[in-house]
Design an enzyme around this catalytic site. Structure first.
Site, short mmCIF file in Angstrom:
data_model
loop_
_atom_site.label_atom_id
_atom_site.label_comp_id
_atom_site.label_asym_id
_atom_site.label_seq_id
_atom_site.Cartn_x
_atom_site.Cartn_y
_atom_site.Cartn_z
N LYS A 159 1.02 -0.97 0.02
CA LYS A 159 0.04 0.19 -0.12
C LYS A 159 0.84 1.19 0.10
CE LYS A 159 -4.37 1.09 2.17
NZ LYS A 159 -4.95 0.97 3.61
O1 G3P Z 1 -8.63 2.10 4.27
C1 G3P Z 1 -8.43 3.26 4.59
C2 G3P Z 1 -9.18 3.64 5.77
O2 G3P Z 1 -8.58 2.78 6.68
C3 G3P Z 1 -9.19 4.96 6.36
O3 G3P Z 1 -10.43 5.04 7.16
O4 G3P Z 1 -12.05 5.96 8.78
O5 G3P Z 1 -9.42 6.62 8.93
O6 G3P Z 1 -10.96 7.54 7.07
P1 G3P Z 1 -10.73 6.48 8.07
#
Ligand code: G3P
Length: 216
Positions: A85
Site C-alpha cells: 500500500k
Molecule cells: O482503508 C483506509 C481507511 O482505513 C481510512 O479510514 O476511517 O481512517 O478515514 P478512515
C-alpha cells in the site's frame, strides 16, 4: 463485489473470516498503532497466513523515494498474497510504475481525485483506494468519486480494481456496490452492521414466541 476488512486486529479478522464473506484485509499505520503493534511484519505475515487466497495490504512507512522503494521491495517479499500500500504521490507513482513491471502488486491509497486514480491505473497499480468517508467529512461527495473512477476505468478498460475505503457505515457499502466498485474495505463494526436489521430481530422474536406458544 468483494468485502475486505479494514483492521489490523487479528481477533476481528478471525471473527470476520468465520462468516465466509471476507476476501481481503487492509491495514494502515493508524490501524497498526491502534493495536499497539510494534512488529508490523510479523502481524502482516500472520494475517496473510489466515487468508492465503486473499489480498492483504501492508502500507509503506518509509520516507523519501529511495527508502520507500527499498521498503516496497521488502514488503512485497513478506508473503505471496501481500499487496504493497503506497500513498498517491508522485514518488509513489514512480515506485508503482517501476515495481509493478516486476510483478509487485500495489494498492494506491489516500486517493482523493479521479486524476490520481487515472495515473495509478496507468502506472499499473493492482488496486486504488479512494477514501469515501474522509471526503464526506470535508464536505464533498465521496461516493461520487468512486462512481467517477469506476466509470472511467470501465470506459478505458483499466484492470486496476477500485477499493471503496474509509467506509463509515452500512449505507456506504450499499452505495459502493451500486457504483460497481469491485471491493469495499470495511471496519469490523460495519461488517456486522451490514447484516443487522431490526425487522429481522423482531421477526425472530415473534416466530419464536408463536412457536413456543403451541409447544406447551
Ligand atoms: O482503508 C483506509 C481507511 O482505513 C481510512 O479510514 O476511517 O481512517 O478515514 P478512515
Amino acid at each position: 463485489m468483494r468485502i475486505f476488512l479494514d483492521t489490523a486486529n487479528i481477533e476481528e479478522i478471525k471473527k470476520g473470516l468465520k462468516l465466509g464473506v471476507v476476501s481481503g484485509v487492509t491495514t494502515n499505520p493508524t490501524l497498526v498503532a491502534k493495536e499497539g503493534i510494534s512488529d508490523y511484519k510479523s502481524v502482516v505475515q500472520q494475517i496473510c497466513a489466515l487468508l492465503p487466497e486473499g489480498d492483504v495490504s501492508a502500507e509503506i512507512t518509509a520516507e523519501g523515494p529511495a527508502e520507500m522503494l527499498k521498503q516496497a521491495r521488502e514488503i512485497a517479499k513478506w508473503a505471496p498474497n501481500v499487496v504493497v500500500k503506497i500513498p498517491a504521490t508522485a514518488e509513489g507513482l514512480e515506485i508503482i510504475s517501476k515495481l509493478s513491471k516486476e510483478g509487485v502488486r500495489f494498492n494506491m491509497t489516500l486517493c482523493f481525485s479521479v486524476n490520481q486514480a487515472l495515473l495509478g491505473a496507468l502506472a499499473g497499480a493492482a488496486f486504488v483506494s479512494p477514501f469515501v468517508g474522509r471526503l464526506d467529512d470535508a464536505g464533498h461527495d465521496g461516493m461520487m468519486l468512486i462512481n467517477d473512477i469506476v466509470s472511467i476505468y470501465k470506459e478505458y478498460g483499466f484492470e486496476t480494481q477500485v477499493i471503496a475505503a474509509s467506509i463509515r457505515h452500512p449505507l456506504h457499502c450499499t452505495q459502493a456496490a451500486q457504483t460497481g466498485a469491485g471491493i469495499a474495505t470495511v471496519p469490523y463494526k460495519v461488517l456486522m452492521q451490514m447484516m443487522q436489521h431490526p425487522l429481522t430481530d423482531s421477526g425472530i422474536a415473534r416466530f419464536m414466541a408463536d412457536w413456543k406458544s403451541v409447544q406447551k
